[in-house]
Design an enzyme around this catalytic site. Structure first.
Site, PDB file in Angstrom:
ATOM      1  N   VAL A   1      36.833  37.423  46.701  1.00 50.01           N
ATOM      2  CA  VAL A   1      36.590  38.748  47.278  1.00 50.01           C
ATOM      3  C   VAL A   1      36.443  39.814  46.195  1.00 50.01           C
ATOM      4  O   VAL A   1      35.721  40.785  46.375  1.00 50.01           O
ATOM      5  CB  VAL A   1      37.698  39.135  48.273  1.00 50.01           C
ATOM      6  CG1 VAL A   1      37.251  40.308  49.127  1.00 50.01           C
ATOM      7  CG2 VAL A   1      38.042  37.969  49.175  1.00 50.01           C
TER       8      VAL A   1
ATOM      9  N   ILE B   1      39.530  41.741  21.285  1.00 53.95           N
ATOM     10  CA  ILE B   1      40.978  41.821  21.106  1.00 53.95           C
ATOM     11  C   ILE B   1      41.376  41.264  19.749  1.00 53.95           C
ATOM     12  O   ILE B   1      42.260  41.795  19.068  1.00 53.95           O
ATOM     13  CB  ILE B   1      41.704  41.072  22.243  1.00 53.95           C
ATOM     14  CG1 ILE B   1      41.196  41.552  23.600  1.00 53.95           C
ATOM     15  CG2 ILE B   1      43.209  41.277  22.134  1.00 53.95           C
ATOM     16  CD1 ILE B   1      41.255  43.052  23.796  1.00 53.95           C
TER      17      ILE B   1
ATOM     18  N   VAL C   1      33.675  37.903  52.341  1.00 55.17           N
ATOM     19  CA  VAL C   1      34.257  36.629  52.754  1.00 55.17           C
ATOM     20  C   VAL C   1      34.910  36.857  54.117  1.00 55.17           C
ATOM     21  O   VAL C   1      35.791  37.709  54.244  1.00 55.17           O
ATOM     22  CB  VAL C   1      35.315  36.132  51.745  1.00 55.17           C
ATOM     23  CG1 VAL C   1      35.934  34.824  52.220  1.00 55.17           C
ATOM     24  CG2 VAL C   1      34.700  35.967  50.349  1.00 55.17           C
TER      25      VAL C   1
ATOM     26  N   LEU D   1      38.576  35.710  22.241  1.00 50.84           N
ATOM     27  CA  LEU D   1      38.592  37.048  22.825  1.00 50.84           C
ATOM     28  C   LEU D   1      38.251  37.993  21.676  1.00 50.84           C
ATOM     29  O   LEU D   1      39.127  38.568  21.020  1.00 50.84           O
ATOM     30  CB  LEU D   1      39.970  37.391  23.401  1.00 50.84           C
ATOM     31  CG  LEU D   1      40.331  36.852  24.786  1.00 50.84           C
ATOM     32  CD1 LEU D   1      40.494  35.334  24.755  1.00 50.84           C
ATOM     33  CD2 LEU D   1      41.635  37.491  25.269  1.00 50.84           C
TER      34      LEU D   1
ATOM     35  N   LEU E   1      37.050  42.368  32.974  1.00 44.29           N
ATOM     36  CA  LEU E   1      36.456  41.082  32.642  1.00 44.29           C
ATOM     37  C   LEU E   1      36.088  40.345  33.925  1.00 44.29           C
ATOM     38  O   LEU E   1      36.773  40.435  34.944  1.00 44.29           O
ATOM     39  CB  LEU E   1      37.437  40.247  31.820  1.00 44.29           C
ATOM     40  CG  LEU E   1      37.594  40.658  30.353  1.00 44.29           C
ATOM     41  CD1 LEU E   1      38.812  39.992  29.741  1.00 44.29           C
ATOM     42  CD2 LEU E   1      36.346  40.307  29.557  1.00 44.29           C
TER      43      LEU E   1
END
Length: 594
Positions: free
Chosen positions: A51, A479, A25, A476, A421
């Site tokens: 980014v 988890i 970027v 999730l 993630l």
């Protein structure tokens, strides 16, 4: 002597070092570097939406094709800090990427100038080298050294921070005499390999553990040859998956707590000798070290000398590039075979495959909502051995490693140690950029998919087609499963009633509409019989429109994935019935037996 700007010299060096792709970027503090890239015309740039996404694209690009070094570029301040996660992921998995950031002018670095941050200090713990260049004349040497550092020894990332005045300054530099620095990697000695072979010969039930270093060193062919010469079965680690085809008679399956096979763990517990090549003895592979090491002799070969003995002390450690070591192992094995000195390991290898035939997990379920096991079964049918799979972390990744098939190196692309993630989507774009001839199939849970979902627009804008299989259970999942030990289900539920999509029935985000709004194609699947047609339609759409295609599968809300809760590789908990009939696992590579 010819004169040029330091930024132009930097770009010329990139080209001479083989860089043809950049992900990033632009911004005010890095615009001179972008101007140099534009003037050169030799580096194609892919504009990311975030980014961090650019850094993961660079990772995917490097991981996909041998010799690639992904380049990610950003401006000063938050651009660099955003890329720290990508640098960490690359550092953790020994992936060479180059991060170039802009910086405030050198005269105001100490004055808390706008977006002036000491990014080199921030990045140093997760790079092989991080430097802010304060003198323009040093730029060519710094870039030359960067490639030397990235490629030598254990590969890894480098960050170069360029103040804007340094980029603009003119320097004397002749591109015609530029020469890359030679790459250094340690090489095993004949005496070391002979000693290792003596230990191997003394074993009754030996195994080879092939890590990511085997893939990174392009050592898969000598690995296969050595295994076939000696008859020693091979255990690929998660990062080494694909080093030996899954259907090879000497593939013993993966070992560990999560991304493992029942037959792989059973075989490992029967072994008495382990030759580890290019692996880290990661804790999710070893589990409890007393169980893992008991009754076994270990030889460890790794390119990084300080890696040897880091987790446990092997009986013999060899600091060597994986390819150099395996080629020497092959040479010694050939000599011993000619002298009739190789042991017959056929009974051990047959026992390995017999376990495989009777210790498969079940994948065929007709349940609605869909069970995830059925998704992987249909993926095995739909996508051939040339497919590059890309995934990050979570129950979807763990179950995929247990049930998918990988047959070639660099066709399982995974952020193994860091596991951020959001990694999957931008990494898949980088993989697809690296090799447009191979189909790319990404795999995400819904939370991983949502982290950097905006990068789908990058695939649409730049016409980068791939298929993204999205497993949606509005949880999730990993988890939630871990929270069972705390008797809770707390802050892991992604379920909500979407007022704009009541047909989802509480599954929350309408990923189909989001994907379409970002310029991509999307299909939703709610029944297992629709998986195969959806995958075929996704292939057609990707080929026709040249954009990412999302296949969202609505899963059952709760699925506990097979794994150990005790850190004992012999005590992996199975939450579903295992395969006892061939139809229970129709894509198994060996026929399941009762």
């Amino acid at each position: 002597m010819a004169r040029t700007t330091a930024a132009r010299a930097a770009v010329e060096i990139l080209v001479r070092e083989g860089v043809t792709e950049a992900f990033g970027v632009p911004g005010a503090a890095i615009n001179p570097f972008y101007a140099a890239m534009r003037a050169s015309g030799a580096v194609r740039h892919t504009l990311a939406r975030h980014v961090e996404g650019a850094s993961h694209m660079a990772e995917g690009y490097t991981r996909a094709v041998s010799g690639n070094i992904g380049l990610c570029v950003g401006t000063s301040g938050p651009a660099g800090t955003d890329m720290i996660t990508g640098l960490y992921s690359a550092w953790a998995d020994s992936v060479p990427i180059l991060c170039v950031t802009g910086q405030a002018p050198t005269t105001v670095l100490h004055k808390e100038d706008f977006q002036a941050v000491d990014i080199a200090s921030v990045a140093r713990p997760v790079t092989k080298w991080a430097v802010t260049v304060l003198e323009a004349a040093q730029v060519p040497g710094v870039f030359q050294q960067a490639f030397h550092v990235m490629r030598s020894g254990r590969p890894g990332p480098v960050l170069i921070d360029l103040p804007v005045d340094v980029q603009l300054a003119e320097i004397a530099w002749d591109p015609d005499v530029y020469q890359p620095l030679p790459v250094h990697r340690p090489v095993a000695s004949r005496a070391q390999i002979e000693k290792a072979f003596t230990l191997l010969d003394a074993a009754e039930r030996p195994l080879i553990v092939a890590g990511g270093g085997v893939v990174g060193a392009d050592a898969c062919e000598p690995l296969r040859e050595f295994a076939e010469l000696t008859g020693v079965p091979v255990v690929p680690t998660l990062m080494g998956w694909g080093a030996l085809p899954d259907d090879h008679d000497l593939n013993a399956g993966m070992v560990g707590l999560q991304t493992s096979h029942r037959f792989g763990n059973a075989t490992f517990l029967e072994s008495d000798f382990v030759l580890g090549v290019g692996n880290r003895w990661a804790n999710r592979h070893t589990g409890r070290l007393d169980v893992y090491t008991a009754g076994r002799t270990f030889v460890h070969v790794d390119v990084e000398p300080t890696q040897i003995g880091r987790i446990f002390a092997p009986d013999l450690g060899i600091a060597s590039d994986a390819r150099a070591a395996l080629e020497l192992f092959v040479a010694v094995a050939r000599e011993r075979k000619e002298r009739g000195g190789l042991r017959d390991r056929s009974a051990w290898a047959e026992a390995v495959q017999e376990r495989r035939a009777r210790m498969e997990r079940r994948t065929h379920f007709d349940d609605v909502p869909v069970k995830p096991q059925r998704v992987y079964q249909e993926m095995n049918k739909a996508f051939g051995p040339g497919t590059r799979y890309v995934t990050a972390i979570g129950n979807s990744q763990i179950a995929a490693a247990q049930m998918l098939h990988v047959h070639r190196p660099r066709h399982w692309i995974n952020c193994g140690q860091a596991g951020p993630l959001g990694w999957t989507l931008p990494a898949a774009l980088g993989v697809a950029r690296a090799d447009s001839s191979a189909p790319v199939v990404a795999l995400s849970g819904d939370y991983d998919f949502q982290f950097l979902i905006e990068e789908l627009a990058v695939g649409a804008q730049h016409r980068i087609p791939y298929i993204h299989v999205l497993l949606n259970n509005a949880y999730l999942g990993l988890i939630r499963q871990a929270q069972r030990a705390f008797a809770m289900d707390f802050e892991v539920n992604l379920e909500f009633e979407n007022v704009n999509a009541p047909e989802l029935g509480g599954y929350g985000v309408d990923h189909v509409k989001v994907a379409e709004g970002l310029g991509c194609k999307a299909i939703r699947v709610t029944e297992p019989t629709r998986l195969a047609p959806a995958f075929e339609e996704a292939k057609r759409l990707a080929a026709e429109f040249r954009v990412p295609v999302v296949v969202e599968v609505i899963l059952e809300r709760v699925t506990d994935v097979s794994m150990s809760v005790t850190n004992d590789i012999g005590a992996v908990v199975e939450f579903e019935e295992t395969a006892t009939e061939p139809w229970h696992a129709p894509t198994a590579l060996r026929t399941p037996k009762g």
